[in-house]
Design a protein around this motif. Structure first.
Motif, PDB file in Angstrom:
ATOM      1  N   GLN A   1       3.400 -27.415  10.157  1.00  0.00           N
ATOM      2  CA  GLN A   1       4.019 -26.612  11.185  1.00  0.00           C
ATOM      3  C   GLN A   1       3.572 -25.157  11.028  1.00  0.00           C
ATOM      4  O   GLN A   1       3.148 -24.738   9.964  1.00  0.00           O
ATOM      5  CB  GLN A   1       5.546 -26.716  11.120  1.00  0.00           C
ATOM      6  N   VAL A   2       3.707 -24.436  12.116  1.00  0.00           N
ATOM      7  CA  VAL A   2       3.320 -23.027  12.111  1.00  0.00           C
ATOM      8  C   VAL A   2       4.169 -22.254  11.103  1.00  0.00           C
ATOM      9  O   VAL A   2       5.382 -22.421  11.036  1.00  0.00           O
ATOM     10  CB  VAL A   2       3.496 -22.419  13.510  1.00  0.00           C
ATOM     11  N   GLN A   3       3.482 -21.421  10.321  1.00  0.00           N
ATOM     12  CA  GLN A   3       4.188 -20.527   9.426  1.00  0.00           C
ATOM     13  C   GLN A   3       3.485 -19.181   9.417  1.00  0.00           C
ATOM     14  O   GLN A   3       2.252 -19.128   9.270  1.00  0.00           O
ATOM     15  CB  GLN A   3       4.283 -21.086   8.016  1.00  0.00           C
ATOM     16  N   LEU A   4       4.247 -18.130   9.585  1.00  0.00           N
ATOM     17  CA  LEU A   4       3.739 -16.758   9.570  1.00  0.00           C
ATOM     18  C   LEU A   4       4.612 -15.967   8.618  1.00  0.00           C
ATOM     19  O   LEU A   4       5.832 -15.919   8.776  1.00  0.00           O
ATOM     20  CB  LEU A   4       3.787 -16.159  10.968  1.00  0.00           C
ATOM     21  N   VAL A   5       3.978 -15.352   7.622  1.00  0.00           N
ATOM     22  CA  VAL A   5       4.713 -14.601   6.615  1.00  0.00           C
ATOM     23  C   VAL A   5       4.201 -13.169   6.596  1.00  0.00           C
ATOM     24  O   VAL A   5       3.057 -12.919   6.191  1.00  0.00           O
ATOM     25  CB  VAL A   5       4.572 -15.237   5.222  1.00  0.00           C
ATOM     26  N   GLU A   6       5.050 -12.272   7.050  1.00  0.00           N
ATOM     27  CA  GLU A   6       4.701 -10.852   7.081  1.00  0.00           C
ATOM     28  C   GLU A   6       5.146 -10.185   5.784  1.00  0.00           C
ATOM     29  O   GLU A   6       6.185 -10.543   5.206  1.00  0.00           O
ATOM     30  CB  GLU A   6       5.390 -10.157   8.257  1.00  0.00           C
ATOM     31  N   SER A   7       4.369  -9.214   5.334  1.00  0.00           N
ATOM     32  CA  SER A   7       4.700  -8.485   4.115  1.00  0.00           C
ATOM     33  C   SER A   7       4.079  -7.100   4.158  1.00  0.00           C
ATOM     34  O   SER A   7       3.230  -6.817   5.017  1.00  0.00           O
ATOM     35  CB  SER A   7       4.212  -9.243   2.877  1.00  0.00           C
ATOM     36  N   GLY A   8       4.494  -6.251   3.232  1.00  0.00           N
ATOM     37  CA  GLY A   8       3.895  -4.935   3.103  1.00  0.00           C
ATOM     38  C   GLY A   8       4.724  -3.781   3.620  1.00  0.00           C
ATOM     39  O   GLY A   8       4.331  -2.624   3.498  1.00  0.00           O
ATOM     40  N   GLY A   9       5.854  -4.093   4.228  1.00  0.00           N
ATOM     41  CA  GLY A   9       6.697  -3.029   4.745  1.00  0.00           C
ATOM     42  C   GLY A   9       7.364  -2.241   3.620  1.00  0.00           C
ATOM     43  O   GLY A   9       7.237  -2.577   2.441  1.00  0.00           O
ATOM     44  N   GLY A  10       8.069  -1.198   4.015  1.00  0.00           N
ATOM     45  CA  GLY A  10       8.760  -0.393   3.028  1.00  0.00           C
ATOM     46  C   GLY A  10       9.338   0.863   3.632  1.00  0.00           C
ATOM     47  O   GLY A  10       9.304   1.054   4.853  1.00  0.00           O
ATOM     48  N   LEU A  11       9.878   1.705   2.762  1.00  0.00           N
ATOM     49  CA  LEU A  11      10.438   2.993   3.165  1.00  0.00           C
ATOM     50  C   LEU A  11       9.446   4.082   2.787  1.00  0.00           C
ATOM     51  O   LEU A  11       9.089   4.216   1.606  1.00  0.00           O
ATOM     52  CB  LEU A  11      11.774   3.218   2.452  1.00  0.00           C
ATOM     53  N   PRO A  28      -4.872 -23.681  13.453  1.00  0.00           N
ATOM     54  CA  PRO A  28      -6.246 -23.186  13.249  1.00  0.00           C
ATOM     55  C   PRO A  28      -6.342 -21.692  13.539  1.00  0.00           C
ATOM     56  O   PRO A  28      -6.731 -21.268  14.642  1.00  0.00           O
ATOM     57  CB  PRO A  28      -7.050 -24.016  14.237  1.00  0.00           C
ATOM     58  N   PHE A  29      -6.040 -20.907  12.547  1.00  0.00           N
ATOM     59  CA  PHE A  29      -5.933 -19.449  12.690  1.00  0.00           C
ATOM     60  C   PHE A  29      -7.155 -18.829  13.360  1.00  0.00           C
ATOM     61  O   PHE A  29      -7.021 -17.955  14.212  1.00  0.00           O
ATOM     62  CB  PHE A  29      -5.735 -18.857  11.295  1.00  0.00           C
ATOM     63  N   SER A  30      -8.328 -19.290  13.011  1.00  0.00           N
ATOM     64  CA  SER A  30      -9.557 -18.626  13.458  1.00  0.00           C
ATOM     65  C   SER A  30      -9.826 -18.778  14.945  1.00  0.00           C
ATOM     66  O   SER A  30     -10.707 -18.090  15.476  1.00  0.00           O
ATOM     67  CB  SER A  30     -10.756 -19.149  12.663  1.00  0.00           C
ATOM     68  N   VAL A  31      -9.088 -19.643  15.641  1.00  0.00           N
ATOM     69  CA  VAL A  31      -9.349 -19.802  17.078  1.00  0.00           C
ATOM     70  C   VAL A  31      -8.286 -19.110  17.924  1.00  0.00           C
ATOM     71  O   VAL A  31      -8.356 -19.146  19.155  1.00  0.00           O
ATOM     72  CB  VAL A  31      -9.449 -21.285  17.476  1.00  0.00           C
ATOM     73  N   TYR A  32      -7.318 -18.475  17.259  1.00  0.00           N
ATOM     74  CA  TYR A  32      -6.238 -17.828  17.988  1.00  0.00           C
ATOM     75  C   TYR A  32      -6.389 -16.308  17.978  1.00  0.00           C
ATOM     76  O   TYR A  32      -6.593 -15.708  16.913  1.00  0.00           O
ATOM     77  CB  TYR A  32      -4.886 -18.166  17.363  1.00  0.00           C
ATOM     78  N   ALA A  33      -6.259 -15.686  19.156  1.00  0.00           N
ATOM     79  CA  ALA A  33      -6.012 -14.245  19.180  1.00  0.00           C
ATOM     80  C   ALA A  33      -4.634 -14.010  18.577  1.00  0.00           C
ATOM     81  O   ALA A  33      -3.726 -14.825  18.738  1.00  0.00           O
ATOM     82  CB  ALA A  33      -6.069 -13.718  20.604  1.00  0.00           C
ATOM     83  N   ASN A  97       2.184 -12.693  15.335  1.00  0.00           N
ATOM     84  CA  ASN A  97       2.235 -13.955  16.041  1.00  0.00           C
ATOM     85  C   ASN A  97       0.958 -14.131  16.839  1.00  0.00           C
ATOM     86  O   ASN A  97       0.172 -13.187  17.013  1.00  0.00           O
ATOM     87  CB  ASN A  97       3.443 -14.039  16.970  1.00  0.00           C
ATOM     88  N   ALA A  98       0.763 -15.317  17.319  1.00  0.00           N
ATOM     89  CA  ALA A  98      -0.351 -15.548  18.227  1.00  0.00           C
ATOM     90  C   ALA A  98      -0.105 -14.740  19.504  1.00  0.00           C
ATOM     91  O   ALA A  98       1.014 -14.329  19.796  1.00  0.00           O
ATOM     92  CB  ALA A  98      -0.469 -17.026  18.542  1.00  0.00           C
ATOM     93  N   ASP A  99      -1.162 -14.545  20.245  1.00  0.00           N
ATOM     94  CA  ASP A  99      -1.038 -13.802  21.499  1.00  0.00           C
ATOM     95  C   ASP A  99      -1.730 -14.589  22.610  1.00  0.00           C
ATOM     96  O   ASP A  99      -2.963 -14.583  22.675  1.00  0.00           O
ATOM     97  CB  ASP A  99      -1.665 -12.428  21.351  1.00  0.00           C
ATOM     98  N   PRO A 100      -0.979 -15.258  23.491  1.00  0.00           N
ATOM     99  CA  PRO A 100       0.479 -15.292  23.523  1.00  0.00           C
ATOM    100  C   PRO A 100       1.056 -16.265  22.495  1.00  0.00           C
ATOM    101  O   PRO A 100       0.374 -17.206  22.102  1.00  0.00           O
ATOM    102  CB  PRO A 100       0.769 -15.770  24.951  1.00  0.00           C
ATOM    103  N   PRO A 101       2.299 -16.063  22.094  1.00  0.00           N
ATOM    104  CA  PRO A 101       2.937 -16.940  21.111  1.00  0.00           C
ATOM    105  C   PRO A 101       3.486 -18.206  21.761  1.00  0.00           C
ATOM    106  O   PRO A 101       4.670 -18.463  21.749  1.00  0.00           O
ATOM    107  CB  PRO A 101       4.058 -16.069  20.538  1.00  0.00           C
ATOM    108  N   SER A 102       2.610 -19.014  22.299  1.00  0.00           N
ATOM    109  CA  SER A 102       3.015 -20.158  23.108  1.00  0.00           C
ATOM    110  C   SER A 102       3.029 -21.437  22.296  1.00  0.00           C
ATOM    111  O   SER A 102       2.300 -22.381  22.590  1.00  0.00           O
ATOM    112  CB  SER A 102       2.082 -20.288  24.319  1.00  0.00           C
ATOM    113  N   TRP A 103       3.824 -21.450  21.252  1.00  0.00           N
ATOM    114  CA  TRP A 103       3.960 -22.655  20.435  1.00  0.00           C
ATOM    115  C   TRP A 103       4.847 -23.677  21.144  1.00  0.00           C
ATOM    116  O   TRP A 103       5.692 -23.288  21.940  1.00  0.00           O
ATOM    117  CB  TRP A 103       4.565 -22.302  19.074  1.00  0.00           C
ATOM    118  N   PRO A 104       4.659 -24.972  20.859  1.00  0.00           N
ATOM    119  CA  PRO A 104       5.543 -25.986  21.460  1.00  0.00           C
ATOM    120  C   PRO A 104       7.025 -25.685  21.204  1.00  0.00           C
ATOM    121  O   PRO A 104       7.860 -25.898  22.068  1.00  0.00           O
ATOM    122  CB  PRO A 104       5.102 -27.275  20.773  1.00  0.00           C
TER     123      PRO A 104
END
Length: 118
Positions: A1-11, A28-33, A97-104
């Motif tokens: 399943q799709v998983q997106l993990v963002e990191s690197g934020g802070g104050l 397939p990450f490489s085919v998605y904008a 996220n993908a652009d557009p984020p049109s997941w099922p």
């Protein structure tokens, strides 16, 4: 399943820099904008920057143009957002996220908090 993990934020303080990362899996990450989005307290989620599937074309919201740089590594299935000259108005939770984020089934990761103090 799709998983997106963002990191690197802070104050950080105004004028500082941060680099956000987005680790993607389950598609397939490489085919998605892909895009970065952000949501400030009390506001709707807004688009920040977009990168084409091969990384050759990027576009930016006017509010971040010239300060933020989007990039991706299709070998590592990872996208980045280099944020320079940060302003207090950049304070938000940042999502990828993908652009557009049109997941099922609609999906958003947990995001990463960026807080810029003046």
């Amino acid at each position: 399943q799709v998983q997106l993990v963002e990191s690197g934020g802070g104050l950080v303080q105004a004028g500082d820099s941060l680099r956000l990362s987005c680790a993607a899996s389950g598609f397939p990450f490489s085919v998605y904008a892909m895009s970065w989005y952000r949501q400030a307290p009390g506001k709707e989620r807004e688009w920040v920057a977009r990168i084409s599937s091969d990384g050759g074309l990027s576009t930016y919201a006017d509010s971040v143009k010239g300060r933020f740089t989007i990039s991706r590594d299709n070998i590592k299935n990872t996208m980045y957002l280099q944020m320079n000259s940060l302003k207090p108005e950049d304070t938000a939770v940042y999502y990828c996220n993908a652009d557009p984020p049109s997941w099922p089934i609609p999906y958003w990761g947990q995001g990463t908090q960026v807080t810029v103090s003046s």
